[in-house]
Design a protein around this motif. Structure first.
Motif, PDB file in Angstrom:
ATOM      1  N   GLY A 144     105.188   5.466  38.572  1.00  0.00           N
ATOM      2  CA  GLY A 144     106.567   5.832  38.291  1.00  0.00           C
ATOM      3  C   GLY A 144     107.481   4.624  38.287  1.00  0.00           C
ATOM      4  N   THR A 145     108.736   4.856  37.962  1.00  0.00           N
ATOM      5  CA  THR A 145     109.730   3.794  37.882  1.00  0.00           C
ATOM      6  C   THR A 145     110.970   4.170  38.687  1.00  0.00           C
ATOM      7  OG1 THR A 145     111.207   2.585  36.382  1.00  0.00           O
ATOM      8  CG2 THR A 145     110.568   4.808  35.699  1.00  0.00           C
ATOM      9  N   SER A 175     107.335  -7.052  41.120  1.00  0.00           N
ATOM     10  CA  SER A 175     106.214  -7.976  41.197  1.00  0.00           C
ATOM     11  C   SER A 175     105.661  -8.207  39.796  1.00  0.00           C
ATOM     12  CB  SER A 175     105.126  -7.416  42.120  1.00  0.00           C
ATOM     13  OG  SER A 175     104.549  -6.254  41.560  1.00  0.00           O
ATOM     14  N   PRO A 176     104.912  -9.297  39.564  1.00  0.00           N
ATOM     15  CA  PRO A 176     104.430  -9.604  38.214  1.00  0.00           C
ATOM     16  C   PRO A 176     103.627  -8.483  37.566  1.00  0.00           C
ATOM     17  CG  PRO A 176     104.155 -11.505  39.639  1.00  0.00           C
ATOM     18  CD  PRO A 176     104.592 -10.375  40.526  1.00  0.00           C
ATOM     19  N   ASN A 177     102.812  -7.795  38.342  1.00  0.00           N
ATOM     20  CA  ASN A 177     101.964  -6.743  37.791  1.00  0.00           C
ATOM     21  C   ASN A 177     102.594  -5.359  37.920  1.00  0.00           C
ATOM     22  OD1 ASN A 177      99.490  -6.116  36.472  1.00  0.00           O
ATOM     23  ND2 ASN A 177      98.615  -5.372  38.387  1.00  0.00           N
ATOM     24  N   GLY A 178     103.850  -5.296  38.355  1.00  0.00           N
ATOM     25  CA  GLY A 178     104.486  -4.016  38.598  1.00  0.00           C
ATOM     26  C   GLY A 178     104.837  -3.212  37.367  1.00  0.00           C
ATOM     27  N   PRO A 179     105.513  -3.807  36.368  1.00  0.00           N
ATOM     28  CA  PRO A 179     105.932  -3.006  35.212  1.00  0.00           C
ATOM     29  C   PRO A 179     104.789  -2.308  34.491  1.00  0.00           C
ATOM     30  CG  PRO A 179     107.152  -5.063  35.267  1.00  0.00           C
ATOM     31  CD  PRO A 179     106.109  -5.153  36.344  1.00  0.00           C
ATOM     32  N   VAL A 180     103.631  -2.971  34.387  1.00  0.00           N
ATOM     33  CA  VAL A 180     102.513  -2.353  33.672  1.00  0.00           C
ATOM     34  C   VAL A 180     101.960  -1.149  34.428  1.00  0.00           C
ATOM     35  CG1 VAL A 180     100.620  -3.696  34.684  1.00  0.00           C
ATOM     36  CG2 VAL A 180     100.466  -2.946  32.299  1.00  0.00           C
ATOM     37  N   ASN A 181     102.309  -1.023  35.721  1.00  0.00           N
ATOM     38  CA  ASN A 181     101.798   0.076  36.541  1.00  0.00           C
ATOM     39  C   ASN A 181     102.737   1.278  36.613  1.00  0.00           C
ATOM     40  OD1 ASN A 181      99.137  -0.347  38.201  1.00  0.00           O
ATOM     41  ND2 ASN A 181     100.084  -2.363  38.054  1.00  0.00           N
ATOM     42  N   THR A 182     103.882   1.206  35.953  1.00  0.00           N
ATOM     43  CA  THR A 182     104.818   2.332  36.021  1.00  0.00           C
ATOM     44  C   THR A 182     104.252   3.632  35.443  1.00  0.00           C
ATOM     45  OG1 THR A 182     105.887   1.572  33.970  1.00  0.00           O
ATOM     46  CG2 THR A 182     106.878   0.874  36.071  1.00  0.00           C
ATOM     47  N   PRO A 183     103.359   3.606  34.433  1.00  0.00           N
ATOM     48  CA  PRO A 183     102.802   4.883  33.968  1.00  0.00           C
ATOM     49  C   PRO A 183     101.989   5.616  35.037  1.00  0.00           C
ATOM     50  CG  PRO A 183     102.493   3.202  32.295  1.00  0.00           C
ATOM     51  CD  PRO A 183     102.958   2.498  33.528  1.00  0.00           C
ATOM     52  N   GLU A 184     101.484   4.894  36.011  1.00  0.00           N
ATOM     53  CA  GLU A 184     100.672   5.523  37.060  1.00  0.00           C
ATOM     54  C   GLU A 184     101.515   5.981  38.247  1.00  0.00           C
ATOM     55  OE1 GLU A 184      97.424   6.902  39.348  1.00  0.00           O
ATOM     56  OE2 GLU A 184      97.545   6.388  37.221  1.00  0.00           O
ATOM     57  N   PRO A 212     108.011  -4.910  15.145  1.00  0.00           N
ATOM     58  CA  PRO A 212     109.139  -4.203  15.760  1.00  0.00           C
ATOM     59  C   PRO A 212     109.172  -2.713  15.456  1.00  0.00           C
ATOM     60  CG  PRO A 212     109.877  -5.516  13.889  1.00  0.00           C
ATOM     61  CD  PRO A 212     108.450  -5.900  14.140  1.00  0.00           C
ATOM     62  N   THR A 213     108.471  -2.259  14.416  1.00  0.00           N
ATOM     63  CA  THR A 213     108.526  -0.837  14.051  1.00  0.00           C
ATOM     64  C   THR A 213     107.541   0.019  14.844  1.00  0.00           C
ATOM     65  OG1 THR A 213     106.895  -1.109  12.272  1.00  0.00           O
ATOM     66  CG2 THR A 213     109.217  -1.459  11.708  1.00  0.00           C
ATOM     67  N   LEU A 214     106.668  -0.604  15.629  1.00  0.00           N
ATOM     68  CA  LEU A 214     105.627   0.157  16.336  1.00  0.00           C
ATOM     69  C   LEU A 214     106.089   0.694  17.684  1.00  0.00           C
ATOM     70  CD1 LEU A 214     102.403  -1.946  15.594  1.00  0.00           C
ATOM     71  CD2 LEU A 214     103.355  -0.013  14.316  1.00  0.00           C
ATOM     72  N   GLY A 215     107.274   0.317  18.132  1.00  0.00           N
ATOM     73  CA  GLY A 215     107.782   0.833  19.405  1.00  0.00           C
ATOM     74  C   GLY A 215     107.059   0.289  20.615  1.00  0.00           C
ATOM     75  N   ILE A 216     106.587  -0.951  20.547  1.00  0.00           N
ATOM     76  CA  ILE A 216     105.863  -1.559  21.666  1.00  0.00           C
ATOM     77  C   ILE A 216     106.836  -1.859  22.805  1.00  0.00           C
ATOM     78  CG2 ILE A 216     104.414  -3.493  22.372  1.00  0.00           C
ATOM     79  CD1 ILE A 216     103.559  -3.787  19.455  1.00  0.00           C
ATOM     80  N   ARG A 217     106.485  -1.448  24.010  1.00  0.00           N
ATOM     81  CA  ARG A 217     107.308  -1.718  25.178  1.00  0.00           C
ATOM     82  C   ARG A 217     106.951  -3.090  25.770  1.00  0.00           C
ATOM     83  NH1 ARG A 217     105.270   3.301  26.293  1.00  0.00           N
ATOM     84  NH2 ARG A 217     104.195   2.522  28.148  1.00  0.00           N
ATOM     85  N   PRO A 218     107.882  -3.751  26.436  1.00  0.00           N
ATOM     86  CA  PRO A 218     107.610  -5.099  26.967  1.00  0.00           C
ATOM     87  C   PRO A 218     106.396  -5.158  27.879  1.00  0.00           C
ATOM     88  CG  PRO A 218     109.954  -4.615  27.095  1.00  0.00           C
ATOM     89  CD  PRO A 218     109.276  -3.337  26.679  1.00  0.00           C
ATOM     90  N   GLU A 219     106.155  -4.096  28.668  1.00  0.00           N
ATOM     91  CA  GLU A 219     105.052  -4.131  29.636  1.00  0.00           C
ATOM     92  C   GLU A 219     103.702  -3.767  29.032  1.00  0.00           C
ATOM     93  OE1 GLU A 219     106.735   0.080  29.854  1.00  0.00           O
ATOM     94  OE2 GLU A 219     107.506  -1.962  29.601  1.00  0.00           O
ATOM     95  N   LEU A 266     107.505  -2.285  43.784  1.00  0.00           N
ATOM     96  CA  LEU A 266     106.361  -2.693  42.968  1.00  0.00           C
ATOM     97  C   LEU A 266     106.794  -3.276  41.628  1.00  0.00           C
ATOM     98  CD1 LEU A 266     103.267  -2.772  42.702  1.00  0.00           C
ATOM     99  CD2 LEU A 266     103.364  -0.463  41.748  1.00  0.00           C
ATOM    100  N   GLU A 267     107.819  -2.692  41.014  1.00  0.00           N
ATOM    101  CA  GLU A 267     108.271  -3.172  39.702  1.00  0.00           C
ATOM    102  C   GLU A 267     108.841  -4.581  39.758  1.00  0.00           C
ATOM    103  OE1 GLU A 267     110.275  -0.123  36.925  1.00  0.00           O
ATOM    104  OE2 GLU A 267     110.250   0.854  38.897  1.00  0.00           O
TER     105      GLU A 267
END
Length: 720
Positions: free
Chosen positions: A607-608, A596-605, A241-248, A593-594
């Motif tokens: 946007g959100t 869809s199942p593969n959408g959240p992981v693509n937000t860095p490319e 929990p201390t590493l700041g990992i995001r769900p996606e 896009l967000e």
């Protein structure tokens, strides 16, 4: 006869096809930061709804009824098969453990590859695993395999129907028998040096439509012979929990080649490493003692350990890249030494063998490779046998300098060479099988630059047969991608060769969003600057028309996956420029896009929608939202795979529905639905059929004479 004279007969084939399924509009209005957006086809997103399933089935059946009647479609499949037979055997995914080689091998008569092994390069070949024989009632293929360090065990990941969601098995190489356990929704693994355990990161579900399949994933450790459900969580948002990992973010564990360092990567489509380092001896602890290796702000694209040094491929402050070196035990990108400074060429990647570092550089189209010896601090060039694309495959990096160099170009099939970095000798590999293909010697390659809407010069690669008449009558097949910083480097494929040998021009665009001109080129087609991607594509099409390579009645545009943004917005912005368009498993509804199942992981490319600026950029990318009623759109075929874990089928499906209801051109809009395919598939029979369908449709609509109905067929169709 000029192709344009055949245009009046273009649409006669559809007269004998079954009725195009209707698609009701059921408006849903969303408000994004004060902007009201109407979605008429939200109901198609419910892939579990019987009504939605029936719609896709009806669309697919209608599409098949049209495609089956296109002259030349079956002949294209036959050509693909004939060209495939010209290479008697194909090898790939070659690995070495000690003196034992593991590799995939495919014969022309086989749909998918089999896994083989041999002792030494000249030892007798032994079949290790045949996915077709394993279960003849299923359509299995090997998605990946990984031999243990001593080569006595191998993990084999099996997938079905191109789903890219695999079940993992462990085989004893000597007996060719499987261990009792199997791990679902897992693929790639990293073996531990004890040869009895490995780390892996499974999906949360085998269902490619599961919206939570790729969120809050966990990197686990499996010991051979134990129950997979008891595998401990080593690296995850819950465990750290201390590493700041995001769900996606996808947590991945792997070891340095010499097994002395454990790395933790938080993977996403962001090319910048979000990475940590730990001591492998801590694997037995409940929580690993992580230290930060690189944050995204360090702009480290990749790294590898060689001896006591850690080499970093960084783009921080250097759009064309640089190579840094730091202490492997206590790495620090901010204090690392510059080993190879930024130059005129783009740095595109690093690999290593036992003793050497290799850096791949690119001039925008063609690759160069340099090797570095840390023991002498000496650089040397790897002399490539041709200009084009090149890459090195390390067979057993921690213990050997054995390497395979692969090279290809627009005209040269991929060739394997055995490369010895010690002597710099290069000889044809035993895994290289030459093949001669018809028409290759008649091909011309032309590299030009095209002014875009804002004056930026866009590289454009043209391949065509000698003797091309520049009178606008030739059919031109133009393709583009422009995302994730991926560059369109030269490659040889028999699929476009089949069109080239019919006089079609192949045009490969190098648009912004790729990295042909470095990181600035990538960022100029990214999020808010994404419109440059399709505007560059349009500029390339205009160049081809203005210089009489082709004309709007003969120009085909194609985009695949993220390239669906490109082709969708190109035809909604300039419908008059194209005769036909292909959206192959394309992202055509970016605003959703967000969801869809593969959408959240693509937000860095991309946007959100949670950010006001990025949300408006997503709206601008959204092809479906830019379809206008009463517009004369070109002929369009959208393609979706029901087993696709990357772009869910409703993305191209909603775009097809919008175009069918809006277009007034009278040109067909089809939705091809593949139930035996995903984003792609290894199955050659499925692949050949899929591409023959897309190509034949586009060539038919672009007026190629080999794909037009005869006068008799046209007359019969008109009577029905």
């Amino acid at each position: 006869m000029k192709i344009s004279l055949l245009l009046p007969a273009l649409f006669a084939l559809t007269a004998s096809a079954q009725t195009l399924p209707s698609t009701p509009k059921r408006p849903v209005v969303d408000t994004y930061f004060g902007k009201a957006v109407t979605d008429n086809y939200r109901w198609l997103e419910d892939m579990n709804s019987p009504e939605t399933k029936d719609w896709f089935k009806a669309q697919g059946d209608y599409t098949n009824s049209v495609l089956d009647k296109i002259p030349g479609r079956n002949q294209l499949v036959e050509t693909f098969v004939a060209y495939d037979k010209l290479k008697p055997v194909r090898y790939n995914a070659i690995e070495k453990r000690g003196n034992r080689y593991f590799y995939r091998k495919t014969l022309p008569s086989e749909k998918v590859s089999k896994l083989y092994t041999r002792e030494g390069l000249t030892g007798p070949e032994k079949l290790l695993f045949d996915p077709i024989a394993y279960d003849k009632t299923r359509t299995y293929s090997v998605s990946s395999f990984s031999p243990s360090p001593n080569g006595q065990l191998v993990t084999i990941a099996l997938q079905e129907g191109g789903a890219e969601v695999s079940t993992l098995y462990v085989m004893n190489v000597a007996t060719r028998t499987f261990q009792p356990e199997k791990i679902t929704a897992a693929g790639w693994v990293q073996w531990m040096p004890d040869n009895s355990s490995f780390v892996y990161t499974p999906r949360n579900s085998m269902d490619v439509k599961d919206p939570k399949a790729l969120t809050d994933m966990k990197a686990r450790l499996h010991r051979i012979g134990t129950e997979p459900s008891q595998d401990p969580d080593l690296f995850s948002r819950a465990n750290d929990p201390t590493l700041g990992i995001r769900p996606e973010q996808i947590p991945i564990l792997y070891l340095s080649d010499d097994y002395t360092k454990l790395y933790g990567i938080l993977a996403s489509v962001d090319n910048r490493a979000d990475a940590f380092i730990a001591d492998p001896s801590s694997l037995g602890n409940a929580t690993l003692q992580w230290k930060r290796l690189a944050a995204p702000t360090d702009s480290v694209y990749s790294f590898l350990k060689l001896g006591s040094q850690l080499f970093l491929y960084s783009v921080k402050g250097t759009p064309k890249g640089q190579i840094l070196v730091t202490d492997a035990a206590n790495p620090n990108p901010s204090t690392a030494t510059v080993l190879l400074p930024q130059g005129k060429l783009n740095i595109t990647g690093i690999v290593s063998s036992k003793d050497y570092l290799f850096v791949t550089l690119n001039d925008g189209i063609n690759d160069q490779i340099r090797q570095y010896d840390p023991r002498t601090n000496q650089w040397a060039d790897v002399k490539l046998p041709l200009t084009g694309s090149a890459w090195l495959m390390t067979l057993d990096a921690p213990r050997s300098n054995d390497m395979i160099l692969a090279v290809t170009s627009w005209k040269q099939p991929t060739t394997y060479y055995a490369y010895n970095p010690v002597t710099k000798a290069m000889t044809p590999s035993v895994f290289n099988v030459p093949a001669t293909y018809p028409g290759v010697d008649e091909l011309v390659v032309e590299e030009v630059e095209v002014p875009s809407h804002d004056g930026a010069m866009v590289p454009l690669s043209l391949i065509y047969k000698k003797g091309l008449k520049r009178d606008g009558s030739a059919v031109c097949f133009m393709e583009g991608y422009g995302a994730y910083g991926y560059s369109a480097t030269p490659y040889f494929s028999t699929l476009p060769l089949a069109m080239l040998n019919k006089g079609v021009i192949i045009a490969q665009t190098h648009i912004r969003g790729g990295s042909e001109k470095g990181q600035n080129w990538y960022k100029a087609g990214y999020k808010t600057t994404k419109p440059n991607t399709w505007k560059d594509f349009i500029a390339c099409g205009e160049y081809l028309v203005n210089n009489k390579y082709t004309s709007p009645t003969h120009l085909i545009g194609m985009g695949t996956s993220a390239g669906g943004i490109l082709i969708g917005r190109a035809i909604t912005e300039r419908p008059d420029l194209f005769a036909a368009a292909i959206s192959n498993v394309g992202c055509n509804n970016a605003l959703r896009l967000e969801n869809s199942p593969n959408g959240p992981v693509n937000t860095p490319e991309f946007g959100t929608v949670k950010d006001s600026t990025e949300c408006m950029a997503l709206y601008e990318m959204d092809a479906m939202q830019h379809v206008q009623n009463g517009t004369k759109y070109p002929a369009v075929i959208c393609v979706g795979g029901m087993n696709d874990p990357r772009v869910i089928t409703w993305q191209p499906g909603k775009f097809a529905a919008a175009l069918q209801n809006a277009s007034t051109s009278g040109k067909p809009v089809l939705m091809q639905v593949n139930y035996d395919n995903g984003h792609f598939t290894e199955d050659k029979a499925v692949t050949f059929r899929n591409f023959a369908n897309m190509f034949a449709f586009a060539l038919w609509q672009a007026g190629h004479p080999d794909f037009q109905a005869s006068a008799q067929q046209t007359e019969m169709a008109g009577r029905k």
